[in-house]
Scaffold this motif. Structure first.
Motif, mmCIF file in Angstrom:
data_model
loop_
_atom_site.group_PDB
_atom_site.id
_atom_site.type_symbol
_atom_site.label_atom_id
_atom_site.label_comp_id
_atom_site.label_asym_id
_atom_site.label_seq_id
_atom_site.Cartn_x
_atom_site.Cartn_y
_atom_site.Cartn_z
ATOM 1 N N ARG A 170 4.943 52.030 48.080
ATOM 2 C CA ARG A 170 3.643 52.064 47.392
ATOM 3 C C ARG A 170 2.658 51.270 48.239
ATOM 4 O O ARG A 170 2.746 50.045 48.344
ATOM 5 N N TRP A 171 1.707 51.944 48.837
ATOM 6 C CA TRP A 171 0.809 51.306 49.795
ATOM 7 C C TRP A 171 -0.428 50.723 49.115
ATOM 8 O O TRP A 171 -1.020 51.346 48.239
ATOM 9 N N ILE A 172 -0.810 49.528 49.564
ATOM 10 C CA ILE A 172 -2.056 48.890 49.154
ATOM 11 C C ILE A 172 -2.917 48.735 50.399
ATOM 12 O O ILE A 172 -2.557 48.011 51.334
ATOM 13 N N ASP A 173 -4.032 49.444 50.451
ATOM 14 C CA ASP A 173 -4.957 49.320 51.567
ATOM 15 C C ASP A 173 -5.888 48.143 51.285
ATOM 16 O O ASP A 173 -6.767 48.225 50.422
ATOM 17 N N VAL A 174 -5.660 47.053 52.001
ATOM 18 C CA VAL A 174 -6.417 45.832 51.771
ATOM 19 C C VAL A 174 -7.835 45.991 52.305
ATOM 20 O O VAL A 174 -8.036 46.279 53.486
ATOM 21 N N GLU A 175 -8.802 45.791 51.451
ATOM 22 C CA GLU A 175 -10.205 45.899 51.861
ATOM 23 C C GLU A 175 -10.806 44.544 52.204
ATOM 24 O O GLU A 175 -11.596 44.425 53.134
ATOM 25 N N HIS A 176 -10.429 43.510 51.434
ATOM 26 C CA HIS A 176 -11.034 42.200 51.664
ATOM 27 C C HIS A 176 -9.986 41.079 51.658
ATOM 28 O O HIS A 176 -9.804 40.397 52.661
ATOM 29 N N ASP A 177 -9.299 40.902 50.524
ATOM 30 C CA ASP A 177 -8.432 39.751 50.335
ATOM 31 C C ASP A 177 -7.045 40.204 49.882
ATOM 32 O O ASP A 177 -6.885 40.685 48.755
ATOM 33 N N PRO A 178 -6.017 40.056 50.736
ATOM 34 C CA PRO A 178 -4.675 40.514 50.347
ATOM 35 C C PRO A 178 -4.112 39.761 49.142
ATOM 36 O O PRO A 178 -3.333 40.325 48.369
ATOM 37 N N ILE A 179 -4.504 38.501 48.979
ATOM 38 C CA ILE A 179 -4.019 37.744 47.822
ATOM 39 C C ILE A 179 -4.525 38.384 46.528
ATOM 40 O O ILE A 179 -3.747 38.681 45.609
ATOM 41 N N ALA A 180 -5.813 38.644 46.473
ATOM 42 C CA ALA A 180 -6.394 39.215 45.261
ATOM 43 C C ALA A 180 -5.962 40.658 45.042
ATOM 44 O O ALA A 180 -5.785 41.095 43.891
ATOM 45 N N GLU A 181 -5.757 41.394 46.125
ATOM 46 C CA GLU A 181 -5.515 42.824 45.996
ATOM 47 C C GLU A 181 -4.034 43.195 45.911
ATOM 48 O O GLU A 181 -3.687 44.233 45.327
ATOM 49 N N VAL A 182 -3.155 42.385 46.479
ATOM 50 C CA VAL A 182 -1.739 42.756 46.533
ATOM 51 C C VAL A 182 -0.870 41.933 45.582
ATOM 52 O O VAL A 182 0.060 42.464 44.967
ATOM 53 N N VAL A 183 -1.169 40.639 45.435
ATOM 54 C CA VAL A 183 -0.322 39.766 44.616
ATOM 55 C C VAL A 183 -0.129 40.298 43.199
ATOM 56 O O VAL A 183 1.012 40.332 42.699
ATOM 57 N N PRO A 184 -1.184 40.734 42.493
ATOM 58 C CA PRO A 184 -0.972 41.244 41.126
ATOM 59 C C PRO A 184 -0.017 42.431 41.086
ATOM 60 O O PRO A 184 0.765 42.585 40.128
#
Length: 309
Positions: free
Chosen positions: A287-301
């Protein structure tokens, strides 16, 4: 095979310098503040070596003190370490994590090591005498033709010029007395896995910049001195192939300048990142997450949700 049924495992995958480790640390910190204790399992073929700290971007002592890490500093750099050795270490680590009712967060970019543990591959043994004999033959395509006669299925799964895979397949076929393909479906099939995979992806130009910054930071942190100590003590065949280390050895032995070594490390690491991306992108289960700005905010949840599902 070790029975890991019932132990929560989630994997964070992606290219080097994509931000996987920072995400994993934050997940573990949040887990410690909740009812989801998390311990990290490194899936990195070079972090297993003691003393190879700077060049492998190994978690710092402070980070390891804050969050329990596994499969780090397992052997001296003078020792050869195989994917089979890693699988045994991983299985022991996850069993230990499960005994504490914690979740295992697998983090790393060594594609083969990752596939072996998430899909519980049946691994063949090592046949050193046969491998040495095969490696002495420079005709890779000739070796592939030989493999085609002995194990046509295995031969069909690889390019005739992929020397490492050809030699390994022949080694196992000759040494074990059974076709290499009989040990499992191979890395080109993607069966259901109990491990949910979450991919961290950055735009390639940004990743290239991050890699250059990381390499220069490693040099500033003392990578040359680290390699000098290890080289003097003697590095195994597998440890000596680590990105950043073999280039610095070339510098220490006078074959290239320090600046040339740095430029070469950056180039080869960027090329490696592309290969990592291609490896993981072939797996439809990620399951891919394309990080736009902040990996902590976008991927951790996303990872936290997967761990508590």
């Amino acid at each position: 095979m070790t029975d890991l049924t019932g132990i929560r495992r989630v994997a964070i995958v992606g290219s080097t310098a994509s931000g996987k480790s920072a995400v994993a640390m934050e997940v573990a910190r949040r887990g410690a503040r909740s009812d989801t204790p998390v311990e990290i399992v490194s899936v990195d073929s070079m972090q297993v070596y003691r003393g190879m700290d700077i060049g492998t971007a190994k978690p710092t002592h402070a980070e390891q003190g804050e969050v329990r890490h596994h499969c780090i500093d397992l052997v001296d750099a003078s020792v050869d370490f195989t994917v089979g050795d890693f699988k045994a270490a991983h299985d022991a680590a996850v069993t230990d994590i499960g005994s504490k009712s914690a979740a295992a967060l697998l983090v790393g970019g060594t594609g083969l090591y990752h596939r072996v543990v998430i899909d519980d591959f049946d691994l063949p043994g090592q046949f050193d005498d046969i491998r040495i004999e095969l490696e002495a033959d420079p005709d890779t395509e000739g070796l592939h033709r030989r493999l085609t006669e002995l194990d046509p299925l295995a031969a069909s799964r690889m390019e005739p010029g992929n020397r490492r895979r050809v030699v390994r397949s022949l080694e196992v076929t000759l040494g074990s007395g059974r076709p290499f393909s009989s040990f499992g479906p191979g890395v080109d099939t993607y069966p259901p896995s109990p491990v949910e995979q979450i991919g961290v992806r950055r735009p390639r130009p940004l990743l290239a910049e991050r890699i250059a910054e990381r390499v220069r930071a490693m040099i500033g942190a003392g990578l040359v001195d680290e390699v000098a100590v290890l080289h003097e003590a003697g590095m195994s065949r597998s440890a000596g192939q680590a990105l950043g280390y073999k280039e610095i050895v070339d510098h220490l032995e006078g074959r290239i300048s320090k600046d040339e070594a740095i430029d070469t490390i950056i180039t080869r690491t960027r090329q490696f990142a592309v290969r990592q991306d291609r490896w993981f992108r072939r797996d439809p289960r990620v399951r891919w997450i394309d990080v736009e700005h902040d990996p902590i905010a976008e991927v951790v949840p996303v990872v936290m949700e997967a761990l508590t599902r």
